[in-house]
Design a protein around this motif. Structure first.
Motif, short mmCIF file in Angstrom:
data_model
loop_
_atom_site.label_atom_id
_atom_site.label_comp_id
_atom_site.label_asym_id
_atom_site.label_seq_id
_atom_site.Cartn_x
_atom_site.Cartn_y
_atom_site.Cartn_z
N ILE B 90 0.25 -1.35 0.05
CA ILE B 90 0.32 -0.46 -0.24
C ILE B 90 0.66 1.28 -0.09
O ILE B 90 2.04 1.25 1.39
CB ILE B 90 -1.13 0.15 1.12
N SER B 91 0.62 1.65 -0.95
CA SER B 91 1.99 2.72 -1.28
C SER B 91 1.74 4.25 -0.28
O SER B 91 -0.16 4.83 0.07
CB SER B 91 1.95 3.08 -2.61
N VAL B 202 -4.85 19.41 -3.92
CA VAL B 202 -5.84 18.06 -3.58
C VAL B 202 -5.10 17.33 -4.53
O VAL B 202 -4.38 16.41 -3.52
CB VAL B 202 -7.24 18.62 -3.79
N ALA B 203 -4.45 18.07 -6.25
CA ALA B 203 -4.14 16.83 -6.97
C ALA B 203 -3.02 17.12 -6.57
O ALA B 203 -2.02 15.66 -6.83
CB ALA B 203 -4.72 17.44 -8.36
N ILE B 204 -2.09 17.31 -5.97
CA ILE B 204 -0.22 17.19 -5.84
C ILE B 204 -0.24 16.67 -4.75
O ILE B 204 0.85 16.04 -4.43
CB ILE B 204 0.37 18.71 -5.84
N THR B 205 -1.35 16.81 -3.39
CA THR B 205 -0.76 16.46 -1.89
C THR B 205 -0.33 14.92 -2.35
O THR B 205 0.08 15.02 -0.91
CB THR B 205 -2.00 16.95 -1.67
N PRO B 206 -1.26 13.97 -2.52
CA PRO B 206 -0.46 12.90 -2.47
C PRO B 206 0.61 12.50 -3.19
O PRO B 206 1.79 11.46 -1.98
CB PRO B 206 -2.02 12.14 -3.59
N PHE B 207 1.50 13.02 -3.92
CA PHE B 207 2.61 12.69 -4.62
C PHE B 207 3.43 13.76 -3.36
O PHE B 207 4.57 13.14 -3.22
CB PHE B 207 2.59 13.70 -5.69
N ALA B 208 3.16 14.40 -3.08
CA ALA B 208 4.03 15.68 -2.66
C ALA B 208 4.21 14.63 -1.09
O ALA B 208 5.35 14.54 -0.70
CB ALA B 208 3.96 16.52 -2.09
N GLY B 209 2.25 14.28 -0.45
CA GLY B 209 2.70 14.11 1.11
C GLY B 209 3.70 12.42 0.55
O GLY B 209 4.54 11.87 1.47
N GLY B 210 3.69 12.19 -0.35
CA GLY B 210 4.12 10.34 -0.27
C GLY B 210 5.61 10.33 -0.26
O GLY B 210 5.79 9.87 0.38
#
Lengths: 191, 219
Positions: B90-91, B202-210
């Motif tokens: 789970i990424s 909202v669109a960049i949050t998963p990538f920046a946060g991950g």
């Protein structure tokens, strides 16, 4: 159990400015176990995390076939939840109930995790790891905080796991009693 | 799919107000306290209050969004949850996306409800309230996204609560300018820009946060 294999080639590990060890290679086939021994600070935990794919090695490659399960000092259980519900979260992800009875946890399901002792937490983490049904077990100091009964029970569980075709890598400075287990002394790879 | 539902369920149990030790209610009470204190500080001048009240609600909303940041991600990293999720394939991106949804659900809608009594306290009229509510609907997802990004970046730092609050404020300025700016112009342009900024964040949050959480592992 599904086919599994774990091999690492020419691993070097750097923490901060220090190169902890280098040129370390290992290969484990289904059913094999390996103890990584060595005094504190040699990089046992780092090696376990490298094998788990959580830490990038400074050099070298790790190849894993089959899912890896990790047992370290972090139990990954919600502190304020009763043990039963904290484990139920992992059950719902792993689709396999953690074996509470076998680890002597059946009486503790209603006790919040934050009230558990070190040994009880460790046993709960072991239950979570077994529930994951992963063929490769990576154990970082699995015997820390366990009493004598729990130690022999853990050794038995690992023996059963290897008998069933699983792989176990145990990083520990303590003796771990397991038949047919190889030992790798990490200080031999230190610089 | 099963795992995602389990993650969302756990996150909501953590963050929804009243589900855990009441700590999550604090941002809402804080928000109402700001609206309550403002008339005391500015004095009982209805025209002045009505002219500035909408902006105060926005500032209160921004500050309320900062409060839960310290426990948004750090505890799960310290307790090894992210390691265990990674081992199960789970990424971090998926976990962060679900966390963002849960974080927004735990304060966005409640803030919009709390804006009703807050608007009475600062004495703004129905039309302004309408713009405030729409602005909050458009802006709070962006505030939640900034919060999640900052929480992920400061995850490895000790005593990150105060620092993350400070880091959020400059990033939230665009949302505040357009969201609160829509009040004075009364136009839909400001609301649309607020929504656009939110959408981008909202669109960049998963990538920046991950990426931030993975980088914290290496330290």
């Amino acid at each position: 159990m599904e086919a599994c294999r774990l091999s690492a080639k020419d691993i070097a590990c750097r923490r901060g400015e220090r190169l902890l060890f280098a040129s370390l290679s290992l290969k484990l086939e289904s059913g094999e176990a390996l103890q990584i021994a060595g005094p504190n600070g040699m990089g046992k935990s780092s090696l376990i995390r490298i094998l788990a794919g959580l830490l990038r090695p400074f050099n070298g490659t790790v190849e894993r076939e089959g899912m890896a399960a990790l047992l370290d000092e972090k139990p990954a259980l919600d502190e304020y939840l009763p043990l039963g519900r904290a484990l139920a979260f992992w059950d719902s992800i792993d689709r396999e109930p953690a074996p509470l009875d076998r680890l002597g946890l059946a009486d503790l399901v209603d006790v919040p995790v934050r009230y558990l002792s070190t040994g009880q937490r460790k046993r709960a983490a072991i239950a979570r790891m077994i529930g994951q049904q992963a063929p490769i077990w990576l154990l970082d100091e699995p015997l820390n905080g366990l009493d004598r009964d729990a130690v022999s029970m853990t050794e038995e569980l690992v023996a059963d796991h290897c008998q069933a075709g699983g792989i176990a890598v145990i990083a520990s400075h303590q003796a771990f009693d397991l038949q047919g287990m190889r030992t790798m002394k990490l200080e031999e790879f230190a610089l | 799919m099963n795992a995602l539902a389990a993650l969302l369920k756990r996150d909501l149990a953590h963050f929804l107000p009243g589900t855990r030790s009441g700590g999550t209610l604090l941002p809402l009470l804080f928000f109402l306290a700001v609206a309550m204190l403002y008339p005391f500080a500015i004095g009982p001048n209805p025209t002045l209050l009505a002219a500035t009240g909408g902006g105060v609600i926005w500032v209160g909303a921004l500050l309320a969004a900062i409060l839960p940041l310290d426990r948004l991600l750090a505890a799960d990293v310290q307790q090894g949850f992210f390691d265990q999720w990674a081992l199960r394939g789970i990424s971090e991106e998926v976990v962060v996306a679900i966390r963002l949804l849960a974080h927004w659900l735990s304060f966005g809608p409640f803030l919009m409800v709390a804006a009703l009594p807050a608007s009475a306290l600062v004495g703004i009229d129905g039309e302004t309230l309408h713009t405030v509510e729409l602005g909050l609907l458009a802006g709070t997802p962006g505030l939640a996204a900034i919060g999640v990004i900052i929480a992920a970046i400061t995850v490895g730092l000790r005593g990150n609560a105060a620092l993350s609050g400070l880091l959020v404020i400059p990033l939230a300025v665009p949302i505040l300018i357009f969201g609160a700016g829509a009040l004075s112009t009364g136009g839909e342009g400001g609301l649309a820009l607020t929504a656009a900024i939110s959408l981008l964040l909202v669109a960049i949050t998963p990538f920046a946060g991950g990426a931030a959480i993975r980088a914290a592992r290496e330290s």
